[in-house]
Design a protein around this motif. Structure first.
Motif, PDB file in Angstrom:
ATOM      1  N   ASN A  37       0.842  -1.191   0.000  1.00  0.00           N
ATOM      2  CA  ASN A  37       0.000   0.000   0.000  1.00  0.00           C
ATOM      3  C   ASN A  37       0.881   1.247   0.000  1.00  0.00           C
ATOM      4  O   ASN A  37       2.114   1.167  -0.095  1.00  0.00           O
ATOM      5  N   LYS A  38       0.259   2.406   0.137  1.00  0.00           N
ATOM      6  CA  LYS A  38       0.996   3.671   0.070  1.00  0.00           C
ATOM      7  C   LYS A  38       1.983   3.824   1.217  1.00  0.00           C
ATOM      8  O   LYS A  38       2.963   4.572   1.108  1.00  0.00           O
ATOM      9  N   ARG A  39       1.744   3.130   2.318  1.00  0.00           N
ATOM     10  CA  ARG A  39       2.642   3.219   3.467  1.00  0.00           C
ATOM     11  C   ARG A  39       3.779   2.204   3.394  1.00  0.00           C
ATOM     12  O   ARG A  39       4.569   2.074   4.325  1.00  0.00           O
ATOM     13  N   GLY A  40       3.823   1.450   2.278  1.00  0.00           N
ATOM     14  CA  GLY A  40       4.888   0.471   2.116  1.00  0.00           C
ATOM     15  C   GLY A  40       4.650  -0.831   2.846  1.00  0.00           C
ATOM     16  O   GLY A  40       5.574  -1.628   3.034  1.00  0.00           O
ATOM     17  N   GLU A  41       3.405  -1.074   3.245  1.00  0.00           N
ATOM     18  CA  GLU A  41       3.079  -2.306   3.945  1.00  0.00           C
ATOM     19  C   GLU A  41       2.505  -3.334   2.952  1.00  0.00           C
ATOM     20  O   GLU A  41       1.763  -2.982   2.034  1.00  0.00           O
ATOM     21  N   TRP A  42       2.870  -4.611   3.166  1.00  0.00           N
ATOM     22  CA  TRP A  42       2.337  -5.667   2.303  1.00  0.00           C
ATOM     23  C   TRP A  42       0.838  -5.819   2.528  1.00  0.00           C
ATOM     24  O   TRP A  42       0.366  -5.852   3.661  1.00  0.00           O
ATOM     25  N   THR A  43       0.093  -5.887   1.440  1.00  0.00           N
ATOM     26  CA  THR A  43      -1.363  -6.060   1.550  1.00  0.00           C
ATOM     27  C   THR A  43      -1.798  -7.507   1.318  1.00  0.00           C
ATOM     28  O   THR A  43      -2.889  -7.902   1.720  1.00  0.00           O
TER      29      THR A  43
END
Length: 722
Positions: free
Chosen positions: A418-424
């Motif tokens: 996502n935009k925060r760099g977290e795996w979705t």
């Protein structure tokens, strides 16, 4: 004086004129009445005696095997009926009563499932109720049976006299029964008179097979309907498939035999020709409620399941092709259990202490989950997208354009952030488990296409089911072998060579030994995976397994690739020990077809060649013996141009056969033909002027006129064969 009497003639003329006028007015009035008040009634009458724009159904094309044998063909079937009202109107009712017993006995002879009394009761019921469309037999019958019914008393008369009529239907027949049934396909019996395809190639190539409808109109002339064709129908084209009947039969028997032994639920096998991608055999056996195995669904092209260890070569190819390492790479697998981000990765021998340190080729040879997953995780943990890109590059998820409805492509999900760099859609354990065949969904045919590409030096061929469409002996459309778009070379030649060598060692030295052969080299990979049960996961009561073996043979010059997948419940479960055995039987059977031995190879040099030669055609015997390398000394050779001769007692010496022509005096006696074939026996007896009758098949076991019987005019000899 004029002979015309005006006073007499004119009144008569006036009367006739008035009468004609009245008749004309009556006709006009009647015509007006019919055209208005009775219009609907007469339009319905017209509809009964004529019909326009009637479709003429063309003959559906055949489905042929690769060598031209019939896999599916259209044949007529019939339903037979009685019109008892027409029988009464034709005044043949008394004939029906007289012949009813004969008719019922004849029907019982043709359809023994129903007794003579049952037929009589059934037909009498239809006659009492004056039915116009009373079924003589409730099921469809073939042409031969229909012809027998039509020869029965009364039925052999015309429709108008007998009331016997029939309905001709289209039937799709498969000479080889259920062989490759789900792939060849079938038709809906209850839809559109059996002309609507249901599945398989029948459905996919319906536009070629069905042809073009014609148009006709019908008129009733002299109480008979006359069909007038306006546009003749165009018969459908035949399609030539890539299926080999012998390979298909071999594969089906091998799969079913193993399923019965291990009590499996589903068995799949596909055989592909390496260079062309031709599907030579495709099996989809499923256990039914009665315990028998049948083709219900095309699992080979539609099952999206986690493939397990047969996926490991994809992971290794990706690592090697990306240049992360070479085949000298080593990895520590410990004691068979390795912690992976809070979960435990286990090798199959973890109870026996594991494999310890090993190199990359050995990880495939012993199918080490820890070895493969640790190598992949080491190089791609920070960049899993690169690994998934490499998997897609291998072609295992490519759209293969399978011409069978329900076919699916492999699914390997791409990591997303996502935009925060977290795996979705990703976790730390996703990559290790994906590398050993979990968290993916691959149909068997996609896995086979990948292994076939390895065998084909990196070129991925599109699986081909149909080679050509043929009409009137001419090819109207060809379907040449095609390379899967974008996968002309799934890896460099060096990496492909490494993969070929490693897969060969899996069979020769590793866990795939049972798939191997003593006569030729085999390459491949085993796979054993638990089957997820949806929301229930992997542990919901008894565990189901997918057991696989994929590979190619001969490994040094690949001709065929093959995959075998078996779904079963509970232990024991072994990809190599179960699917590998089926692969072995298929490969051995296919390669045995290619063996061509000279007749001289069958000769035993230690034996004395003294064949048991019976009486018969001396020229034929001499021909066979000569081609077997046995010397003959037939005394008829100088008697050209004799075409046939009969020989009697055979004189034999060491490695030598003398064929002696029978004496003319012997022609007055019946010869001994016991043990002969029909051809020689009939020739010997009928040459003496005695007629023969033959009962049975095989060899002569009895002759009505004994050997040595003196022949008299009119003698008939009955020969019994078994």
């Amino acid at each position: 004086m004029s002979k015309f009497d005006y006073n007499k003639i004119m009144p008569r003329y006036s009367a006739i004129a008035v009468l004609m006028t009245l008749i004309a007015l009556t006709v006009v009035a009647r015509a007006s009445y019919i055209m208005t008040a009775k219009r609907d009634y007469w339009m319905k009458v017209a509809d009964r005696v004529k019909k326009d724009s009637v479709e003429v159904i063309p003959t559906r094309g055949n489905i042929l095997s690769c060598d031209g044998q019939l896999l599916a063909s259209s044949l007529p079937e019939f339903k037979v009926y009685m019109d008892f009202k027409q029988l009464y109107n034709a005044k043949t009712d008394s004939l029906w009563q007289e012949k009813l017993d004969s008719i019922c006995m004849g029907l019982n002879r043709i359809f023994p499932e129903r007794s003579t009394a049952a037929f009589k009761a059934h037909l009498e019921q239809g006659r009492r109720e004056m039915k116009r469309h009373w079924p003589v037999w409730p099921k469809r019958i073939d042409y031969n049976t229909y012809s027998q019914v039509k020869q029965l008393p009364v039925f052999r008369l015309s429709k108008l006299k007998s009331g016997f009529h029939w309905e001709e239907l289209n039937s799709r027949e498969r000479p080889y029964g259920t062989l490759a049934g789900r792939t060849v396909g079938d038709m809906y019996a209850a839809m559109n008179n059996g002309r609507t395809p249901r599945c398989g190639l029948e459905l996919s190539y319906d536009s070629l097979l069905r042809g073009t409808n014609g148009i006709k109109h019908r008129r009733k002339v002299l109480n008979k309907f006359l069909d007038i064709v306006d546009t003749p129908p165009i018969a459908g084209a035949d399609i030539v498939t890539t299926i080999d009947v012998e390979m298909q039969d071999l594969a089906e028997r091998a799969v079913i035999d193993e399923l019965k032994i291990i009590d499996g639920n589903v068995g799949v096998a596909i055989v592909m020709e390496v260079k062309t991608g031709d599907i030579k055999a495709i099996v989809n056996m499923e256990k039914c409620i009665d315990g028998e195995y049948r083709e219900i669904k095309n699992h080979a092209v539609s099952d999206l399941l986690e493939p397990g260890s047969v996926f490991k070569p994809v992971s290794m190819l990706t690592v090697l092709e990306d240049g992360m390492c070479d085949t000298t790479k080593t990895v520590d697998t410990g004691g068979g259990i390795w912690p992976m981000y809070g979960r435990q990765m286990k090798d199959h021998n973890w109870r026996r202490g594991g494999y310890g340190m090993m190199n990359l080729p050995k990880t495939l040879k012993v199918s080490s989950n820890i070895g493969v997953s640790r190598i992949v995780d080491e190089y791609y943990h920070a960049n899993p997208e690169k690994f998934v890109e490499g998997v897609h590059r291998s072609g295992i998820t490519a759209d293969l354009h399978i011409p069978i409805v329900g076919a699916a492509s492999g699914i390997v999900r791409m990591p997303k952030k996502n935009k925060r760099g977290e795996w979705t859609n990703w976790s730390n354990t996703a990559l290790p488990w994906m590398s050993i065949g979990y968290e993916t969904q691959i149909p068997p045919i996609s896995t086979l296409a990948f292994y076939n590409a390895i065998a084909n030096d990196g070129k991925m061929m599109q699986p081909r089911f149909v080679k050509a469409a043929v009409k009137d002996g001419k090819v109207i459309e060809e379907f040449p072998p095609q390379v899967v778009a974008g996968h002309e070379q799934i890896a460099s030649p060096k990496v492909i060579k490494w993969m070929q060598e490693m897969l060969t060692k899996v069979v020769s030295e590793g866990l795939g030994r049972k798939a191997g052969s003593e006569t030729f080299a085999v390459a491949g990979k085993t796979g054993t995976a638990q089957i997820s049960k949806g929301a229930a996961g992997y542990k919901s009561g008894r565990v189901d397994y997918l057991l696989s073996f994929a590979g190619f043979f001969p490994a040094d010059a690949p001709r065929y690739s093959c995959i075998v997948c078996i779904q079963k419940s509970g232990l024991p479960a072994s990809g190599g020990g179960m699917s590998g055995v089926v692969f072995h039987h298929i490969a051995e059977g296919i390669m045995a077809k290619s063996i061509r031995l000279d007749v001289s190879d069958a000769r035993d040099s230690t034996s004395i060649l003294m064949p048991d030669v019976k009486e018969g055609n001396i020229l034929s015997a001499d021909f066979v013996l000569s081609h077997l390398g046995i010397k003959t000394n037939a005394d008829f050779r100088s008697q050209a141009p004799i075409k046939q001769a009969v020989w009697g007692t055979v004189k034999m010496a060491d490695n030598h056969v003398s064929l002696v022509k029978k004496k003319e005096s012997d022609n007055k006696l019946i010869p001994d033909v016991i043990g002969m074939g029909a051809r020689d026996a009939v020739y010997l007896i009928e040459k003496r002027g005695v007629r023969c009758r033959i009962n049975g098949r095989g060899k002569i076991v009895e002759q009505s006129l004994p050997a040595g019987h003196y022949i008299r005019k009119g003698d008939v000899c009955t020969l019994t064969l078994k």
